[in-house]
Design an enzyme around this catalytic site. Sequence first.
Site, PDB file in Angstrom:
ATOM      1  N   TYR A 150      36.701 -16.508  40.513  1.00  0.00           N
ATOM      2  CA  TYR A 150      35.802 -17.638  40.790  1.00  0.00           C
ATOM      3  C   TYR A 150      35.554 -17.695  42.293  1.00  0.00           C
ATOM      4  O   TYR A 150      36.505 -17.708  43.085  1.00  0.00           O
ATOM      5  CB  TYR A 150      36.443 -18.945  40.315  1.00  0.00           C
ATOM      6  CG  TYR A 150      35.594 -20.171  40.594  1.00  0.00           C
ATOM      7  CD1 TYR A 150      34.353 -20.344  39.968  1.00  0.00           C
ATOM      8  CD2 TYR A 150      36.023 -21.161  41.477  1.00  0.00           C
ATOM      9  CE1 TYR A 150      33.575 -21.477  40.221  1.00  0.00           C
ATOM     10  CE2 TYR A 150      35.253 -22.292  41.729  1.00  0.00           C
ATOM     11  CZ  TYR A 150      34.032 -22.442  41.096  1.00  0.00           C
ATOM     12  OH  TYR A 150      33.262 -23.558  41.346  1.00  0.00           O
ATOM     13  N   ASP A 252      38.243 -13.294  49.157  1.00  0.00           N
ATOM     14  CA  ASP A 252      38.119 -14.732  48.943  1.00  0.00           C
ATOM     15  C   ASP A 252      39.543 -15.284  48.853  1.00  0.00           C
ATOM     16  O   ASP A 252      40.172 -15.241  47.797  1.00  0.00           O
ATOM     17  CB  ASP A 252      37.330 -14.997  47.656  1.00  0.00           C
ATOM     18  CG  ASP A 252      37.217 -16.490  47.352  1.00  0.00           C
ATOM     19  OD1 ASP A 252      37.953 -17.275  47.975  1.00  0.00           O
ATOM     20  OD2 ASP A 252      36.413 -16.847  46.472  1.00  0.00           O
ATOM     21  N   LYS A 280      41.054 -24.780  51.092  1.00  0.00           N
ATOM     22  CA  LYS A 280      42.210 -25.417  50.446  1.00  0.00           C
ATOM     23  C   LYS A 280      43.400 -25.659  51.392  1.00  0.00           C
ATOM     24  O   LYS A 280      43.360 -26.583  52.180  1.00  0.00           O
ATOM     25  CB  LYS A 280      42.592 -24.606  49.216  1.00  0.00           C
ATOM     26  CG  LYS A 280      41.386 -24.574  48.203  1.00  0.00           C
ATOM     27  CD  LYS A 280      41.777 -24.464  46.798  1.00  0.00           C
ATOM     28  CE  LYS A 280      40.555 -24.329  45.894  1.00  0.00           C
ATOM     29  NZ  LYS A 280      40.615 -25.023  44.660  1.00  0.00           N
TER      30      LYS A 280
HETATM   31  N1  PMP Z   1      36.949 -19.354  45.709  1.00  0.00           N
HETATM   32  C1  PMP Z   1      38.117 -19.543  45.092  1.00  0.00           C
HETATM   33  C2  PMP Z   1      39.076 -18.402  44.974  1.00  0.00           C
HETATM   34  C3  PMP Z   1      38.447 -20.797  44.577  1.00  0.00           C
HETATM   35  O1  PMP Z   1      39.621 -20.969  43.941  1.00  0.00           O
HETATM   36  C4  PMP Z   1      37.527 -21.868  44.722  1.00  0.00           C
HETATM   37  C5  PMP Z   1      37.833 -23.254  44.192  1.00  0.00           C
HETATM   38  N2  PMP Z   1      38.737 -23.348  43.180  1.00  0.00           N
HETATM   39  C6  PMP Z   1      36.316 -21.605  45.380  1.00  0.00           C
HETATM   40  C7  PMP Z   1      36.062 -20.352  45.874  1.00  0.00           C
HETATM   41  C8  PMP Z   1      35.317 -22.702  45.577  1.00  0.00           C
HETATM   42  O2  PMP Z   1      35.792 -23.597  46.511  1.00  0.00           O
HETATM   43  P1  PMP Z   1      35.248 -25.108  46.550  1.00  0.00           P
HETATM   44  O3  PMP Z   1      35.689 -25.785  45.300  1.00  0.00           O
HETATM   45  O4  PMP Z   1      35.878 -25.661  47.805  1.00  0.00           O
HETATM   46  O5  PMP Z   1      33.761 -25.005  46.667  1.00  0.00           O
END
Ligand code: PMP
Length: 456
Positions: A150, A252, A280
């Site tokens: 994701y 990511d 995060k």
């Molecule tokens: N990349 C990863 C690996 C994630 O876990 C997430 C959110 N769970 C995102 C991108 C998207 O981040 P956000 O919810 O801050 O837009």
Amino acid sequence: MSETSTTTRSAELYELAAHHLAGGVGSGTRSPRSGWLPVPVFAQSGAGPILTDVDGNEYIDYVMGQGPLILGHRPPAVTDAVVDVLRERGSLFSLAHDLEAQAARAVCERMPGVDLVRFGSSGTECVQYALRFARAFTGRELIVRVEGHYHGWSDTIHWSAHPSRETWGPPDHPAVTPESTGMAPGAGDSLIVLRWNDVDGLEAAFADYGERIAAIITEPILGNCGAIMPAPGYLERMRSIASDAGALLIFDEVLTGFRIGSGGVQGLTGVTPDLTVVAKALGAGYPVAAVGGSEAVMSLPADGRTMHGGTYNSNVLVCAAVVAACAETGRPGFYETLNARGERLAEGLVAAARAAGLDACWSGVGAMFQLWFSPAPPGDYREAHAIAARSPFFALHAYLRAHGVLIQPPQEGLFLTSAAHTDEHIDQTLAVAADAMEAVAAAVDRGDVGARGGLR
Ligand code: PMP
């Protein structure tokens, strides 16, 4: 810790909220659709590892805000830094200020692949910048992404994150599947989807399209599908294939950065990406994300050839949070203690499950792991999907929620720990888990298995 929780007030608030808030929740991950049954938890407050809901139930929290709360709820050092800055300076200037460079330095010092950085407010947003910078730098169009990962919800990348069996296509040639209605129809055309840990697939994709590929993007530990580790040598091969083809490698590390170790997965493995996205745990609970990389790539936004902007970027509040949080997570031994406690929890859960006669194992690292009711953890999204389809994981979630321990409901979710979880909290959790596993075994006997909603 509550003995058995009630949900009366949460149910009332959920019903009320739905009059004005679409679906009664602020994000799909909080809804019954994602397994929050019978009703979503309506949070009242958090302190350290404990979350209190509006019904007065107290939980040892392993949701941890879906990852950011690396120091637990309301860590004093970060709260004080943010409140002080708010009182003395303001919340937002949308002008340059001194804390930006301090926050930037904290990221660059910790992440081996990051020489220069820019900030944004969410992981989704900074992933977009990473893709844009990669395309601008290489002058190429195609992006290789991996099934089950994701990278945020934007039209350009939110394909094949959690596809269904019916749509995912053949294993050696996964389909590019939209994850939402309403996405720009052509947006998936520039994506190539591969399976995680599939070196042959990577090699074949680059043999066919190598000269057109701008970047590979990956979660270097797959956190959005349980915590699936890269097979030995997989990230290294990804790195060399990308380099040989003149493509960039994007990690990511929205989930893993500042969580699994001091320098994210790149620090742990020694595999250095060209571009990194973190979020995060970087801000320990405040909305901040960053995209960074080599000087060569980051010269694009630096000199304005490639656009990067945002009203809220690196505002004083989030920068104060980043600086304060990094001072805490940068203390010697921080990650060793965090991971050791998490590992003890994971091992204890596996032992409790086995004592109740269940197959069990775990995957990931102590700070971010998943428990699987299977003899071995999955190696990719399709294997995780198969385990989830016959897993009693929901019974575990339900029992724990009723007895003062909060975890994400889907099997593809995570146990997320924080520095605020002490050995005592781990012991308390394991005491509840011993009884929980008897309830899980009973669910298996009844045939009460299978997913009750996915991640989003
Ligand atoms: N990349 C990863 C690996 C994630 O876990 C997430 C959110 N769970 C995102 C991108 C998207 O981040 P956000 O919810 O801050 O837009």
